[in-house]
Design a protein around this motif. Structure first.
Motif, PDB file in Angstrom:
ATOM      1  N   LEU A 191       0.827  -1.210   0.000  1.00 17.14           N
ATOM      2  CA  LEU A 191       0.000   0.000   0.000  1.00 17.14           C
ATOM      3  C   LEU A 191       0.863   1.262   0.000  1.00 17.14           C
ATOM      4  N   GLU A 192       1.960   1.234   0.765  1.00 19.39           N
ATOM      5  CA  GLU A 192       2.874   2.392   0.780  1.00 19.39           C
ATOM      6  C   GLU A 192       3.464   2.615  -0.609  1.00 19.39           C
ATOM      7  N   LYS A 193       3.839   1.500  -1.247  1.00 17.29           N
ATOM      8  CA  LYS A 193       4.433   1.564  -2.584  1.00 17.29           C
ATOM      9  C   LYS A 193       3.419   2.115  -3.596  1.00 17.29           C
ATOM     10  N   LEU A 194       2.159   1.703  -3.462  1.00 17.69           N
ATOM     11  CA  LEU A 194       1.120   2.185  -4.386  1.00 17.69           C
ATOM     12  C   LEU A 194       0.989   3.705  -4.310  1.00 17.69           C
ATOM     13  N   THR A 195       1.000   4.238  -3.095  1.00 16.13           N
ATOM     14  CA  THR A 195       0.869   5.691  -2.948  1.00 16.13           C
ATOM     15  C   THR A 195       2.066   6.398  -3.566  1.00 16.13           C
ATOM     16  N   ARG A 196       3.254   5.829  -3.382  1.00 11.65           N
ATOM     17  CA  ARG A 196       4.451   6.449  -3.946  1.00 11.65           C
ATOM     18  C   ARG A 196       4.473   6.363  -5.458  1.00 11.65           C
ATOM     19  N   GLU A 197       4.154   5.176  -5.977  1.00  8.98           N
ATOM     20  CA  GLU A 197       4.386   4.936  -7.398  1.00  8.98           C
ATOM     21  C   GLU A 197       3.166   5.152  -8.268  1.00  8.98           C
TER      22      GLU A 197
END
Ligand SMILES: *[C@@H]1O[C@H](CO)[C@@H](O)[C@H](O)[C@H]1NC(C)=O
Ligand SMILES: *[C@@H]1O[C@H](CO)[C@@H](O)[C@H](O)[C@H]1NC(C)=O
Ligand SMILES: *[C@@H]1O[C@H](CO)[C@@H](O)[C@H](O)[C@H]1NC(C)=O
Ligand SMILES: *[C@@H]1O[C@H](CO)[C@@H](O)[C@H](O)[C@H]1NC(C)=O
Ligand SMILES: *[C@@H]1O[C@H](CO)[C@@H](O)[C@H](O)[C@H]1NC(C)=O
Ligand SMILES: *[C@@H]1O[C@H](CO)[C@@H](O)[C@H](O)[C@H]1NC(C)=O
Ligand SMILES: *[C@@H]1O[C@H](CO)[C@@H](O)[C@H](O)[C@H]1NC(C)=O
Length: 564
Positions: A191-197
């Motif tokens: 989920l953190e990666k989704l927000t970043r990428e």
């Protein structure tokens, strides 16, 4: 509920990572600038020839606001979760079925009202091997189905695979512990990666028309900055919003705004981290008894002057504390912040409370629900037909006999509704500047769910603008009552998780509470009112929960009501 305090080892502000993503035969390289607060440039490299740019424009906050934003990001930082290996196996991730919770015995031997109950949670993977790092998202609830009582617990992450849930004991009789794994820590990494990428994974559309020429283009906060854009940045708040410029049409020809859809890239393994019935909102079993008996405090020490329930010796010394904002007893919400919550069970009780009031509701569909509730509850409150859609509003209702005005207006972009005329896209801060205010004015704000897919700065910026407008309103009309509804957990599927996971909502909920902490506003704690209730989590909580929320709202408006 988990409210992590400490910072992550790797701070996202200094973040500069090159991540390799293989989707079909496309390699997407994403590079991040290290100034998150101004303009974050995400460069996606599809093969070596074509370069696409998506800019998430937050515009520069003032240095003071940037400091606030940094502080807030720091304070909501989640315990560091491990980065996922290229070949991740589900078996190595957190499994609620293999995890357990254990009620820790009380040192005195039995529990009394006012005590804190501690529960140790041990998380294991699918092989049953204990996890050795933290970051799992857990929710905890204590309840008694017979008494229709419930309270949210607080979860502390020891970062070694074990967690402690702490509950306040607030009723006499049995109390059952319920612990839910919302997401495994590996899911949080995704989920953190989704927000970043992929901050632009929800996209929006606008319809442009001039005479017989019409075009539809994509709109967002994050767009490909190599293309020609229409800049709809709000002049008074500075809130950014853009659309791709329609060919042959001017930017002034924009007629409507609408939700487009979801476009998301996820590895098949990553999807497995969000499976209903497996590792998405699944209960963790007890290793022994899952309930305790709570005795009345009067049996032990009766003090006429005690300040229930915080005055008990020993309670304040503990480091792990639960301090819920309220709890249910016989299905009714009881607040613990000093507010007496009255029951507004009759039409007369509600309309007497709202007599001579103008109540303005601003926000998303969770606030629209409150308009619908009052509109439905009061037969003399007649909705005036503004010919607006039942999803977007605006709505207006009047009770002439009692001089009640009730309005609803949705918040501005990135509102994720079907179709809304651009002339109805209003920012709450600008709306508040048009409210005169006073003792007969009630302003209710609920804005959270449509911000979940964007970097948190987008939400922080919006709330800082609303906060400034609330402060202006309260300084010109100090008698105005301002009520803010918090976020709430909802039913989750894979799709809902990627767009609106409770984990995103929790982060926004914490930011909201922090930003309005020192402002004279009243909160309706929708988060705890949903976690503590026996009904399933829902984006739009079911009527018994909404009824309790409205009772809290009306108790703020009419604190002295008696003999309803
Ligand atoms: C971004 O815009 C440029 C210029 O129009 C184009 O070459 C590129 O393919 C676009 N990228 C994406 C992802 O749309
Ligand atoms: C995962 O664990 C289960 C139970 O231990 C086992 O049956 C299964 O074969 C494992 N799967 C893999 C891919 O290792
Ligand atoms: C995890 O940390 C807690 C708190 O520091 C400690 O009490 C507990 O023994 C640790 N558990 C393991 C398995 O190391
Ligand atoms: C959009 O307009 C705002 C205010 O007019 C300006 O500050 C900002 O730089 C513009 N953004 C772009 C990408 O043109
Ligand atoms: C724009 O207008 C010109 C002239 O009327 C026309 O030839 C062209 O096809 C139009 N382009 C688009 C994308 O509609
Ligand atoms: C308000 O109540 C009326 C009468 O029941 C109903 O027709 C209308 O749809 C309601 N409006 C909203 C926004 O719920
Ligand atoms: C709005 O009306 C449509 C069709 O009449 C209905 O399906 C939908 O549930 C309504 N939505 C709300 C929020 O009342």
């Amino acid at each position: 509920m988990m409210r992590p305090r400490a910072r992550r080892a790797i701070c996202c502000l200094k973040f500069r990572v090159i991540y390799l993503l293989l989707t079909l035969n496309v390699i997407i390289l994403l590079l991040y600038g290290d100034n998150y607060l101004r303009t974050r440039e995400v460069t996606k490299v599809k093969s070596t020839t074509s370069i696409a740019k998506t800019s998430c424009s937050f515009h520069s906050l003032s240095p003071k606001e940037a400091q606030v934003a940094n502080f807030l990001k720091h304070s909501i930082a989640w315990p560091e979760t491990l980065s996922l290996p290229p070949h991740l196996f589900l078996n190595d991730t957190s499994d609620p079925a293999q995890s357990t919770f254990t009620i820790l015995p009380h040192e005195r031997g039995s529990w009394f009202i006012g005590d804190q109950l501690e529960v140790l949670i041990k998380v294991s993977d699918f092989y049953g091997r204990p996890k050795t790092s933290g970051g799992d998202f857990l929710l905890a609830r204590l309840h008694n189905p017979t008494l229709n009582a419930g309270v949210a617990g607080r979860v502390f992450d020891h970062r070694n695979g074990s967690y402690t849930a702490v509950f306040s004991l607030l009723w006499e009789g049995s109390a059952h512990v319920e612990v839910t794994l919302v997401h495994p820590s590996e899911g949080i990494t995704v989920l953190e990666k989704l927000t970043r990428e992929q901050p632009d994974r929800i996209y929006f559309r606008s319809f442009f028309r001039l005479g017989s020429v019409y075009k539809i283009t994509n709109c967002n906060i994050c767009l490909n900055s190599s293309r020609r854009l229409c800049n709809y940045t709000d002049p008074s708040t500075g809130e950014p919003w853009f659309c791709y410029k329609p060919k042959n049409l001017s930017c002034d020809a924009r007629i409507t705004h609408a939700k487009g859809g979801l476009r998301v890239y996820l590895r098949p393994m990553e999807e497995k981290l969000f499976q209903s019935g497996v590792n998405l909102k699944v209960s963790i079993p007890a290793s022994g008894p899952a309930h305790i008996q709570v005795l009345s405090q009067y049996d032990y020490f009766y003090r006429s002057d005690f300040n229930f329930p915080w005055d008990f010796p020993g309670v304040t010394k503990k480091t792990m504390q639960s301090s819920p904002s309220g709890y249910y007893y016989q299905g009714a919400w009881r607040s613990l912040d000093g507010t007496t919550v009255h029951q507004f069970n009759t039409i007369t009780a509600i309309s007497q409370c709202l007599k001579n009031k103008a109540v303005h509701l601003y926000g998303d569909s969770t606030i629209r629900q409150w308009f619908e509730y009052l509109n439905q509850s009061l037969p003399d409150l007649k909705e005036f037909d503004l010919h607006s859609s039942n999803q977007t509003g605006p709505f207006l209702a009047l009770d002439y006999a009692n001089n009640i005005l009730l309005t609803f207006r949705s918040h501005g972009p990135p509102i994720r509704f079907r179709v809304i005329p651009v002339s109805h896209l209003h920012y709450i801060a600008n709306e508040l500047d048009r409210v005169v205010g006073g003792a007969n004015t009630v302003v209710v704000i609920g804005i959270w769910s449509h911000f979940s897919t964007f970097p948190i700065e987008v939400y922080i910026r919006r709330l800082l603008n609303i906060r400034k407008a609330v402060v202006r309103l309260l300084s010109r009309s100090p008698d105005t009552l301002v009520i803010i509804r918090t976020a709430n957990p909802k039913a989750l599927t894979l799709y809902e998780t990627l767009t609106n996971s409770d984990w995103f909502s929790l982060q926004r909920d914490e930011v909201l509470r922090a930003i309005f902490k020192r402002v004279r506003v009243k909160l309706v704690d929708a988060w705890e009112m949903s976690v503590a209730h026996h009904l399933p989590h829902s984006l739009h909580p079911q009527p018994p929960i909404v009824k309790n929320m409205i009772d809290v709202v009306l108790s703020y408006i009419c604190p002295k009501t008696e003999n309803l």
